[in-house]
Design a protein around this motif. Structure first.
Motif, PDB file in Angstrom:
ATOM      1  N   UNK A  27      -1.077 -47.907   9.725  1.00  0.00           N
ATOM      2  CA  UNK A  27      -2.019 -47.794   8.611  1.00  0.00           C
ATOM      3  C   UNK A  27      -3.115 -46.793   8.933  1.00  0.00           C
ATOM      4  N   UNK A  28      -3.668 -46.884  10.140  1.00  0.00           N
ATOM      5  CA  UNK A  28      -4.783 -46.016  10.514  1.00  0.00           C
ATOM      6  C   UNK A  28      -4.363 -44.589  10.845  1.00  0.00           C
ATOM      7  N   UNK A  29      -3.091 -44.396  11.169  1.00  0.00           N
ATOM      8  CA  UNK A  29      -2.615 -43.048  11.494  1.00  0.00           C
ATOM      9  C   UNK A  29      -1.787 -42.463  10.350  1.00  0.00           C
ATOM     10  N   UNK A  30      -1.899 -43.080   9.180  1.00  0.00           N
ATOM     11  CA  UNK A  30      -1.200 -42.606   7.977  1.00  0.00           C
ATOM     12  C   UNK A  30       0.311 -42.535   8.178  1.00  0.00           C
ATOM     13  N   UNK A  31       0.866 -43.600   8.773  1.00  0.00           N
ATOM     14  CA  UNK A  31       2.313 -43.712   8.909  1.00  0.00           C
ATOM     15  C   UNK A  31       2.922 -42.994  10.093  1.00  0.00           C
ATOM     16  N   UNK A  32       2.140 -42.631  11.089  1.00  0.00           N
ATOM     17  CA  UNK A  32       2.673 -41.944  12.268  1.00  0.00           C
ATOM     18  C   UNK A  32       3.403 -42.966  13.150  1.00  0.00           C
ATOM     19  N   UNK A  33       4.718 -42.995  13.046  1.00  0.00           N
ATOM     20  CA  UNK A  33       5.548 -44.015  13.689  1.00  0.00           C
ATOM     21  C   UNK A  33       5.443 -43.977  15.222  1.00  0.00           C
ATOM     22  N   UNK A  34       5.491 -42.810  15.880  1.00  0.00           N
ATOM     23  CA  UNK A  34       5.366 -42.830  17.343  1.00  0.00           C
ATOM     24  C   UNK A  34       4.073 -43.492  17.821  1.00  0.00           C
ATOM     25  N   UNK A  35       2.982 -43.281  17.121  1.00  0.00           N
ATOM     26  CA  UNK A  35       1.720 -43.919  17.487  1.00  0.00           C
ATOM     27  C   UNK A  35       1.808 -45.429  17.318  1.00  0.00           C
ATOM     28  N   UNK A  36       2.439 -45.866  16.246  1.00  0.00           N
ATOM     29  CA  UNK A  36       2.577 -47.299  15.987  1.00  0.00           C
ATOM     30  C   UNK A  36       3.433 -47.975  17.053  1.00  0.00           C
ATOM     31  N   UNK A  37       4.535 -47.336  17.427  1.00  0.00           N
ATOM     32  CA  UNK A  37       5.418 -47.892  18.454  1.00  0.00           C
ATOM     33  C   UNK A  37       4.703 -47.919  19.805  1.00  0.00           C
ATOM     34  N   UNK A  38       3.975 -46.861  20.117  1.00  0.00           N
ATOM     35  CA  UNK A  38       3.229 -46.800  21.371  1.00  0.00           C
ATOM     36  C   UNK A  38       2.171 -47.909  21.427  1.00  0.00           C
TER      37      UNK A  38
END
Length: 177
Positions: A27-38
């Motif tokens: 949500x905070x990175x506007x859908x940046x999946x690698x950041x979410x997984x990390x």
């Protein structure tokens, strides 16, 4: 058996908390999946979270509630859908049944939500009463303790919760300091 179920529950609840951390990061990175997984991975494999995930303890449920309450808070801040405030009020009460220290986490989030919903509360003051009722509904598992104690001669590990003094002793967790 019960021990196996409790250990599996700890792992599942911690995994769900990690998923929520990943969703918040997305949500905070506007859908940046690698950041979410990390972020989810760093959370899940941090030493303390990992230790509680593989132990039969109350902390995985507390971690689950903390992450869930935060995701509901963020979703409301983004969408302003009032049903999320109602859900959050219920979850805050329910989380208090598991671990009282979560009130230190909930208090600033509740104040933030009340600030965001101030216009609705100003127009409909009864809405605040509805939220309080949902909060106390979340606390309702405590109402079961005297009923369960009436059917168990030894009183379980709660002490004697059939009396008001015994119930308050348990509710205030005086045995834990």
């Amino acid at each position: 058996n019960v021990a196996y179920f409790v250990n599996i529950s700890s792992a599942v609840l911690t995994s769900l908390a990690a998923l929520f951390v990943g969703l918040l990061t997305a949500t905070f990175t506007h859908g940046h999946i690698p950041s979410a997984v990390f972020a989810a991975g760093m959370f899940a494999f941090s030493p303390l979270i990992w230790q509680y995930a593989v132990t039969a303890e109350v902390f995985p449920l507390n971690t689950f509630f903390a992450a869930l309450i935060l995701i509901v808070t963020v979703r409301f801040a983004v969408s302003r859908q009032l049903w999320l405030v109602s859900l959050g009020a219920f979850l805050c009460g329910l989380a208090l049944c598991n671990q009282h220290t979560i009130i230190l986490y909930e208090a600033p989030l509740i104040l933030y939500i009340l600030y965001l919903a101030r216009r609705v509360i100003w127009r409909r003051p009864m809405y605040l009463l509805q939220l309080a009722a949902l909060f106390f509904l979340g606390l309702s598992p405590y109402a079961l303790l005297p009923l369960l104690a009436a059917f168990q001669a030894d009183g379980g590990s709660w002490g004697d919760v059939r009396t008001l003094d015994g119930f308050l002793h348990h509710f205030l967790r005086r045995d834990y300091g």
